[in-house]
Design a protein around this motif. Sequence first.
Motif, PDB file in Angstrom:
ATOM      1  N   GLY A  65       0.803  -1.219   0.000  1.00  0.00           N
ATOM      2  CA  GLY A  65       0.000   0.000   0.000  1.00  0.00           C
ATOM      3  C   GLY A  65       0.833   1.265   0.000  1.00  0.00           C
ATOM      4  O   GLY A  65       0.402   2.300  -0.544  1.00  0.00           O
ATOM      5  N   ASP A  66       2.026   1.210   0.605  1.00  0.00           N
ATOM      6  CA  ASP A  66       2.918   2.372   0.563  1.00  0.00           C
ATOM      7  C   ASP A  66       3.262   2.722  -0.877  1.00  0.00           C
ATOM      8  O   ASP A  66       3.252   3.893  -1.278  1.00  0.00           O
ATOM      9  CB  ASP A  66       4.227   2.082   1.316  1.00  0.00           C
ATOM     10  CG  ASP A  66       4.041   1.919   2.809  1.00  0.00           C
ATOM     11  OD1 ASP A  66       2.962   2.267   3.319  1.00  0.00           O
ATOM     12  OD2 ASP A  66       4.990   1.446   3.463  1.00  0.00           O
ATOM     13  N   HIS A  67       3.590   1.700  -1.650  1.00  0.00           N
ATOM     14  CA  HIS A  67       3.987   1.927  -3.037  1.00  0.00           C
ATOM     15  C   HIS A  67       2.796   2.337  -3.903  1.00  0.00           C
ATOM     16  O   HIS A  67       2.889   3.269  -4.699  1.00  0.00           O
ATOM     17  CB  HIS A  67       4.633   0.664  -3.611  1.00  0.00           C
ATOM     18  CG  HIS A  67       5.975   0.366  -3.029  1.00  0.00           C
ATOM     19  ND1 HIS A  67       7.027   1.265  -3.076  1.00  0.00           N
ATOM     20  CD2 HIS A  67       6.465  -0.723  -2.399  1.00  0.00           C
ATOM     21  CE1 HIS A  67       8.096   0.727  -2.507  1.00  0.00           C
ATOM     22  NE2 HIS A  67       7.778  -0.471  -2.074  1.00  0.00           N
ATOM     23  N   TYR A  68       1.675   1.655  -3.719  1.00  0.00           N
ATOM     24  CA  TYR A  68       0.497   1.999  -4.517  1.00  0.00           C
ATOM     25  C   TYR A  68       0.044   3.423  -4.208  1.00  0.00           C
ATOM     26  O   TYR A  68      -0.254   4.205  -5.121  1.00  0.00           O
ATOM     27  CB  TYR A  68      -0.634   1.012  -4.236  1.00  0.00           C
ATOM     28  CG  TYR A  68      -1.864   1.274  -5.077  1.00  0.00           C
ATOM     29  CD1 TYR A  68      -1.861   1.014  -6.442  1.00  0.00           C
ATOM     30  CD2 TYR A  68      -3.025   1.799  -4.497  1.00  0.00           C
ATOM     31  CE1 TYR A  68      -2.988   1.270  -7.218  1.00  0.00           C
ATOM     32  CE2 TYR A  68      -4.150   2.053  -5.264  1.00  0.00           C
ATOM     33  CZ  TYR A  68      -4.132   1.794  -6.625  1.00  0.00           C
ATOM     34  OH  TYR A  68      -5.237   2.063  -7.389  1.00  0.00           O
ATOM     35  N   GLY A  69       0.031   3.765  -2.919  1.00  0.00           N
ATOM     36  CA  GLY A  69      -0.373   5.115  -2.531  1.00  0.00           C
ATOM     37  C   GLY A  69       0.564   6.173  -3.086  1.00  0.00           C
ATOM     38  O   GLY A  69       0.123   7.258  -3.514  1.00  0.00           O
ATOM     39  N   THR A  70       1.854   5.864  -3.106  1.00  0.00           N
ATOM     40  CA  THR A  70       2.822   6.820  -3.659  1.00  0.00           C
ATOM     41  C   THR A  70       2.615   6.981  -5.158  1.00  0.00           C
ATOM     42  O   THR A  70       2.648   8.103  -5.688  1.00  0.00           O
ATOM     43  CB  THR A  70       4.263   6.353  -3.376  1.00  0.00           C
ATOM     44  OG1 THR A  70       4.433   6.176  -1.970  1.00  0.00           O
ATOM     45  CG2 THR A  70       5.267   7.378  -3.872  1.00  0.00           C
ATOM     46  N   GLU A  71       2.393   5.865  -5.858  1.00  0.00           N
ATOM     47  CA  GLU A  71       2.126   5.959  -7.297  1.00  0.00           C
ATOM     48  C   GLU A  71       0.898   6.838  -7.561  1.00  0.00           C
ATOM     49  O   GLU A  71       0.901   7.666  -8.485  1.00  0.00           O
ATOM     50  CB  GLU A  71       1.901   4.558  -7.887  1.00  0.00           C
ATOM     51  CG  GLU A  71       3.149   3.689  -7.932  1.00  0.00           C
ATOM     52  CD  GLU A  71       2.932   2.389  -8.696  1.00  0.00           C
ATOM     53  OE1 GLU A  71       1.864   2.251  -9.332  1.00  0.00           O
ATOM     54  OE2 GLU A  71       3.827   1.521  -8.674  1.00  0.00           O
ATOM     55  N   GLN A  72      -0.129   6.679  -6.745  1.00  0.00           N
ATOM     56  CA  GLN A  72      -1.343   7.493  -6.924  1.00  0.00           C
ATOM     57  C   GLN A  72      -1.061   8.967  -6.667  1.00  0.00           C
ATOM     58  O   GLN A  72      -1.571   9.836  -7.378  1.00  0.00           O
ATOM     59  CB  GLN A  72      -2.457   6.983  -6.008  1.00  0.00           C
ATOM     60  CG  GLN A  72      -2.907   5.563  -6.306  1.00  0.00           C
ATOM     61  CD  GLN A  72      -3.274   5.338  -7.760  1.00  0.00           C
ATOM     62  OE1 GLN A  72      -2.558   4.665  -8.497  1.00  0.00           O
ATOM     63  NE2 GLN A  72      -4.357   5.946  -8.183  1.00  0.00           N
ATOM     64  N   ALA A  73      -0.246   9.248  -5.652  1.00  0.00           N
ATOM     65  CA  ALA A  73       0.104  10.644  -5.340  1.00  0.00           C
ATOM     66  C   ALA A  73       0.902  11.266  -6.480  1.00  0.00           C
ATOM     67  O   ALA A  73       0.712  12.444  -6.822  1.00  0.00           O
ATOM     68  CB  ALA A  73       0.897  10.697  -4.034  1.00  0.00           C
ATOM     69  N   ILE A  74       1.793  10.490  -7.070  1.00  0.00           N
ATOM     70  CA  ILE A  74       2.592  10.992  -8.193  1.00  0.00           C
ATOM     71  C   ILE A  74       1.688  11.307  -9.381  1.00  0.00           C
ATOM     72  O   ILE A  74       1.798  12.375 -10.002  1.00  0.00           O
ATOM     73  CB  ILE A  74       3.671   9.955  -8.581  1.00  0.00           C
ATOM     74  CG1 ILE A  74       4.750   9.889  -7.491  1.00  0.00           C
ATOM     75  CG2 ILE A  74       4.298  10.294  -9.927  1.00  0.00           C
ATOM     76  CD1 ILE A  74       5.707   8.725  -7.635  1.00  0.00           C
ATOM     77  N   LYS A  75       0.777  10.386  -9.688  1.00  0.00           N
ATOM     78  CA  LYS A  75      -0.141  10.618 -10.810  1.00  0.00           C
ATOM     79  C   LYS A  75      -1.027  11.844 -10.556  1.00  0.00           C
ATOM     80  O   LYS A  75      -1.293  12.631 -11.465  1.00  0.00           O
ATOM     81  CB  LYS A  75      -0.995   9.374 -11.052  1.00  0.00           C
ATOM     82  CG  LYS A  75      -0.192   8.189 -11.579  1.00  0.00           C
ATOM     83  CD  LYS A  75      -1.041   6.929 -11.656  1.00  0.00           C
ATOM     84  CE  LYS A  75      -0.220   5.750 -12.161  1.00  0.00           C
ATOM     85  NZ  LYS A  75      -0.998   4.488 -12.201  1.00  0.00           N
ATOM     86  N   ALA A  76      -1.460  12.004  -9.302  1.00  0.00           N
ATOM     87  CA  ALA A  76      -2.332  13.131  -8.955  1.00  0.00           C
ATOM     88  C   ALA A  76      -1.593  14.466  -8.990  1.00  0.00           C
ATOM     89  O   ALA A  76      -2.217  15.523  -9.127  1.00  0.00           O
ATOM     90  CB  ALA A  76      -2.935  12.911  -7.571  1.00  0.00           C
TER      91      ALA A  76
END
Length: 297
Positions: free
Chosen positions: A126-137
């Motif tokens: 979840g740390d990685h998925y959440g970071t990927e989402q933050a980068i895209k956002a």
Amino acid sequence: MTETLLVTGASGQLGRAVINHLLEAQKIAPASIIATTRSPENLADLAARGVVVRAADFNDKASLEKAFAGADRVLIISTGDLDLKTGQRLKQHETAVAAAKAAGVSHLLYTSMPNPEPGSPVLFAGDHYGTEQAIKASGIPYTIFRNGWYQENLFMALPHAISAGKWYTSAADGRIAHGARDDMAAAIAAGLASGSSESHIYTLTGPHAYTVGEIAALVSEVTGKPLEVVQLPDEALTEGVKAAGVPEDFARIIVSFDANTRAGRIALVTDTVEALSGRKPRTLKQFLEANKAALLG
């Protein structure tokens, strides 16, 4: 105009390797590289070579904004804070993404993991998925490197397993394509230096996926030591890891890797390392042969 490339976590093994490849393989001028770390004194050797060294603390947004100032392309190497109770690592990464946006960074790069989406057995996915989402956002063009498991991670289990003659696992017949950390660093450095403005997600792996049984056979072939694979349920394996002196939270993380392998979520093999870096990736057998003495203790 030459772009300025920034690498966080530059005193870590992956960060240092990326910078070495920027300097040597990519021929980037030292003055165009910014290396950040919490402890700049640890990078005195890079500073002596002309690399710009800056302090950066992922728990302090102001320090990150200051560190990122003037950087065109920023590589965020995921931090080592694995306290799952606090969610600290995701907060750190989100802070870094916000700092990059505030600093006007033109391209953001990040080291993630394969298949981090919800449903992953890996406890920190979840740390990685959440970071990927933050980068895209963030709206910043990005390159996400989903790093597979390192060959070097086998040092956590193999020396003890070889000594005991038994390798305890819950991975069943799941496959995993361990890759060399330095090969992934070479690919990441190439991506960082590429100047590409398009957004990409790359999965970086070794050249072949093996079951634990197949890895054990390779280990026996290289070391001459018999190695029996013993399959256990996750909970029994967790108790065994704890009995070996590993704290419970980290024991559960280790066992979640095996559950992830068993689920087939780390079996992917790509040629991305070679495509990006231009070099043939090290095979698992080559790794075992090069590290035979260390594995035998």
